[in-house]
Design a protein around this motif. Structure first.
Motif, PDB file in Angstrom:
ATOM      1  N   ALA A  14       0.845  -1.208   0.000  1.00  0.00           N
ATOM      2  CA  ALA A  14       0.000   0.000   0.000  1.00  0.00           C
ATOM      3  C   ALA A  14       0.875   1.251   0.000  1.00  0.00           C
ATOM      4  CB  ALA A  14      -0.926  -0.005   1.210  1.00  0.00           C
ATOM      5  N   LEU A  15       1.917   1.244   0.817  1.00  0.00           N
ATOM      6  CA  LEU A  15       2.815   2.412   0.862  1.00  0.00           C
ATOM      7  C   LEU A  15       3.548   2.578  -0.468  1.00  0.00           C
ATOM      8  CD1 LEU A  15       4.084   1.904   4.520  1.00  0.00           C
ATOM      9  CD2 LEU A  15       2.827   3.918   3.693  1.00  0.00           C
ATOM     10  N   LEU A  16       3.983   1.471  -1.039  1.00  0.00           N
ATOM     11  CA  LEU A  16       4.683   1.559  -2.332  1.00  0.00           C
ATOM     12  C   LEU A  16       3.713   1.929  -3.441  1.00  0.00           C
ATOM     13  CD1 LEU A  16       7.197  -1.430  -2.267  1.00  0.00           C
ATOM     14  CD2 LEU A  16       7.500   0.931  -1.546  1.00  0.00           C
ATOM     15  N   GLY A  17       2.506   1.373  -3.385  1.00  0.00           N
ATOM     16  CA  GLY A  17       1.501   1.618  -4.435  1.00  0.00           C
ATOM     17  C   GLY A  17       1.056   3.059  -4.485  1.00  0.00           C
ATOM     18  N   THR A  18       1.028   3.707  -3.331  1.00  0.00           N
ATOM     19  CA  THR A  18       0.624   5.114  -3.314  1.00  0.00           C
ATOM     20  C   THR A  18       1.827   6.038  -3.485  1.00  0.00           C
ATOM     21  OG1 THR A  18       0.795   5.088  -0.904  1.00  0.00           O
ATOM     22  CG2 THR A  18      -1.396   4.735  -1.830  1.00  0.00           C
ATOM     23  N   ALA A  19       3.022   5.489  -3.289  1.00  0.00           N
ATOM     24  CA  ALA A  19       4.273   6.259  -3.429  1.00  0.00           C
ATOM     25  C   ALA A  19       4.317   7.462  -2.492  1.00  0.00           C
ATOM     26  CB  ALA A  19       4.495   6.668  -4.885  1.00  0.00           C
ATOM     27  N   ILE A  20       3.700   7.346  -1.336  1.00  0.00           N
ATOM     28  CA  ILE A  20       3.798   8.421  -0.339  1.00  0.00           C
ATOM     29  C   ILE A  20       5.056   8.164   0.493  1.00  0.00           C
ATOM     30  CG2 ILE A  20       2.678   9.607   1.591  1.00  0.00           C
ATOM     31  CD1 ILE A  20      -0.006   8.517   0.623  1.00  0.00           C
ATOM     32  N   PRO A  21       5.952   9.164   0.605  1.00  0.00           N
ATOM     33  CA  PRO A  21       7.143   8.951   1.427  1.00  0.00           C
ATOM     34  C   PRO A  21       6.746   8.728   2.885  1.00  0.00           C
ATOM     35  CG  PRO A  21       7.019  11.233   0.679  1.00  0.00           C
ATOM     36  CD  PRO A  21       5.907  10.499   0.003  1.00  0.00           C
ATOM     37  N   PHE A  22       7.520   7.895   3.568  1.00  0.00           N
ATOM     38  CA  PHE A  22       7.138   7.603   4.953  1.00  0.00           C
ATOM     39  C   PHE A  22       8.345   7.371   5.851  1.00  0.00           C
ATOM     40  CE2 PHE A  22       7.904   2.998   5.240  1.00  0.00           C
ATOM     41  CZ  PHE A  22       7.997   2.641   3.899  1.00  0.00           C
ATOM     42  N   ILE A  23       8.116   7.617   7.144  1.00  0.00           N
ATOM     43  CA  ILE A  23       9.072   7.253   8.193  1.00  0.00           C
ATOM     44  C   ILE A  23       8.436   6.163   9.036  1.00  0.00           C
ATOM     45  CG2 ILE A  23      10.253   8.007  10.309  1.00  0.00           C
ATOM     46  CD1 ILE A  23      10.697  10.713   9.061  1.00  0.00           C
ATOM     47  N   GLU A  24       9.236   5.155   9.346  1.00  0.00           N
ATOM     48  CA  GLU A  24       8.810   4.048  10.224  1.00  0.00           C
ATOM     49  C   GLU A  24       9.272   4.367  11.643  1.00  0.00           C
ATOM     50  OE1 GLU A  24      10.591   0.386   8.919  1.00  0.00           O
ATOM     51  OE2 GLU A  24      10.128  -0.645  10.804  1.00  0.00           O
ATOM     52  N   VAL A  25       8.332   4.356  12.577  1.00  0.00           N
ATOM     53  CA  VAL A  25       8.655   4.648  13.978  1.00  0.00           C
ATOM     54  C   VAL A  25       8.383   3.425  14.844  1.00  0.00           C
ATOM     55  CG1 VAL A  25       7.975   6.033  16.004  1.00  0.00           C
ATOM     56  CG2 VAL A  25       8.156   7.129  13.779  1.00  0.00           C
ATOM     57  N   HIS A  26       9.275   3.181  15.790  1.00  0.00           N
ATOM     58  CA  HIS A  26       9.013   2.209  16.857  1.00  0.00           C
ATOM     59  C   HIS A  26       9.385   2.832  18.187  1.00  0.00           C
ATOM     60  CE1 HIS A  26       8.138  -0.845  13.989  1.00  0.00           C
ATOM     61  NE2 HIS A  26       9.241  -0.505  13.334  1.00  0.00           N
ATOM     62  N   ILE A  27       8.540   2.624  19.153  1.00  0.00           N
ATOM     63  CA  ILE A  27       8.784   3.164  20.495  1.00  0.00           C
ATOM     64  C   ILE A  27      10.004   2.489  21.114  1.00  0.00           C
ATOM     65  CG2 ILE A  27       7.802   3.269  22.830  1.00  0.00           C
ATOM     66  CD1 ILE A  27       5.038   3.457  21.313  1.00  0.00           C
ATOM     67  N   THR A  28      10.070   1.183  20.951  1.00  0.00           N
ATOM     68  CA  THR A  28      11.184   0.411  21.515  1.00  0.00           C
ATOM     69  C   THR A  28      12.267   0.204  20.454  1.00  0.00           C
ATOM     70  OG1 THR A  28      10.149  -1.682  20.850  1.00  0.00           O
ATOM     71  CG2 THR A  28       9.626  -0.838  23.060  1.00  0.00           C
ATOM     72  N   ASN A  29      13.449  -0.152  20.923  1.00  0.00           N
ATOM     73  CA  ASN A  29      14.509  -0.531  19.988  1.00  0.00           C
ATOM     74  C   ASN A  29      14.292  -2.001  19.627  1.00  0.00           C
ATOM     75  OD1 ASN A  29      16.728  -1.285  18.575  1.00  0.00           O
ATOM     76  ND2 ASN A  29      18.215  -0.313  19.946  1.00  0.00           N
ATOM     77  N   VAL A  30      13.640  -2.213  18.506  1.00  0.00           N
ATOM     78  CA  VAL A  30      13.258  -3.579  18.111  1.00  0.00           C
ATOM     79  C   VAL A  30      14.482  -4.489  17.950  1.00  0.00           C
ATOM     80  CG1 VAL A  30      11.003  -3.112  17.085  1.00  0.00           C
ATOM     81  CG2 VAL A  30      13.052  -2.689  15.730  1.00  0.00           C
ATOM     82  N   HIS A  31      15.642  -3.905  17.710  1.00  0.00           N
ATOM     83  CA  HIS A  31      16.855  -4.711  17.510  1.00  0.00           C
ATOM     84  C   HIS A  31      17.430  -5.248  18.815  1.00  0.00           C
ATOM     85  CE1 HIS A  31      16.595  -3.894  13.323  1.00  0.00           C
ATOM     86  NE2 HIS A  31      16.377  -2.639  13.626  1.00  0.00           N
ATOM     87  N   GLN A  32      16.941  -4.718  19.935  1.00  0.00           N
ATOM     88  CA  GLN A  32      17.332  -5.266  21.249  1.00  0.00           C
ATOM     89  C   GLN A  32      16.344  -6.322  21.715  1.00  0.00           C
ATOM     90  OE1 GLN A  32      17.380  -1.792  23.738  1.00  0.00           O
ATOM     91  NE2 GLN A  32      19.517  -1.310  23.279  1.00  0.00           N
ATOM     92  N   ARG A  33      15.332  -6.593  20.889  1.00  0.00           N
ATOM     93  CA  ARG A  33      14.260  -7.489  21.318  1.00  0.00           C
ATOM     94  C   ARG A  33      14.360  -8.839  20.578  1.00  0.00           C
ATOM     95  NH1 ARG A  33       8.749  -4.227  21.659  1.00  0.00           N
ATOM     96  NH2 ARG A  33       8.215  -6.142  22.807  1.00  0.00           N
TER      97      ARG A  33
END
Ligand code: CA2
Length: 146
Positions: free
Chosen positions: A92-111
């Motif tokens: 959906a994000l690629l199909g609409t070509a709207i630029p986006f930022i992905e946010v996570h509250i936690t550091n997913v790489h420590q999980r």
């Protein structure tokens, strides 16, 4: 500059501030959304932030499609658990070509390892993880100046 930014939060993020404060903090989703709306209004240039939360994948996809039709120029998204599973939200994000930022509250790489892969990151303008609620503030600021 982008005039309309859409903030999307995915599954379970409606629980923010009510449970697991040691992991997800004490700020409610309502407060995060209001702060983002206020950030846009304080620019006094007609910028606006729209907010949306859903626990349902298809509703998030529908909202991204609507965003394109509604003139949204930037999306800030915390897709929650769908980050790690959803080809549909990616498409959906690629199909609409709207630029986006992905946010996570936690550091997913420590999980857990299953949180290390994201279906969105390689297409995002940026990924913010581990800054708590401030991650949204910084992403919205960037989006409003994009
Ligand atoms: O760190 C993040 O922001 C996450 O996107 C949060 C998701 C998780 O599945 C991702 O791996 C990382 C989970 C959201 C759950 O939110 C809650 C908030 C308060 C209480 C319980 C759950």
């Amino acid at each position: 500059m982008v005039k309309k930014v859409l903030l999307i939060n995915g599954p379970n993020l409606n629980l923010l501030g009510t449970r697991e404060p040691e992991k997800y903090g004490t700020t409610s989703l309502k407060d995060i959304e209001q702060a983002a709306i206020d950030q846009a209004n304080s620019k006094k240039n007609g910028s606006e932030v729209e907010v949306f939360q859903s626990n349902t994948e298809g509703f998030i996809i529908d909202r991204i499609h609507q965003a394109k039709l509604g003139g949204v120029g930037f999306v800030v998204i915390n897709a929650g658990a769908y980050t790690h599973t959803s080809v549909g939200i990616r498409d959906a994000l690629l199909g609409t070509a709207i630029p986006f930022i992905e946010v996570h509250i936690t550091n997913v790489h420590q999980r857990e390892p299953f949180r290390h892969h994201s279906y969105l990151s390689d297409k995002a303008i940026a990924v913010i993880a581990g800054l708590g609620a401030y991650g949204y503030t910084s992403a919205i600021e960037y989006a409003l100046n994009y």
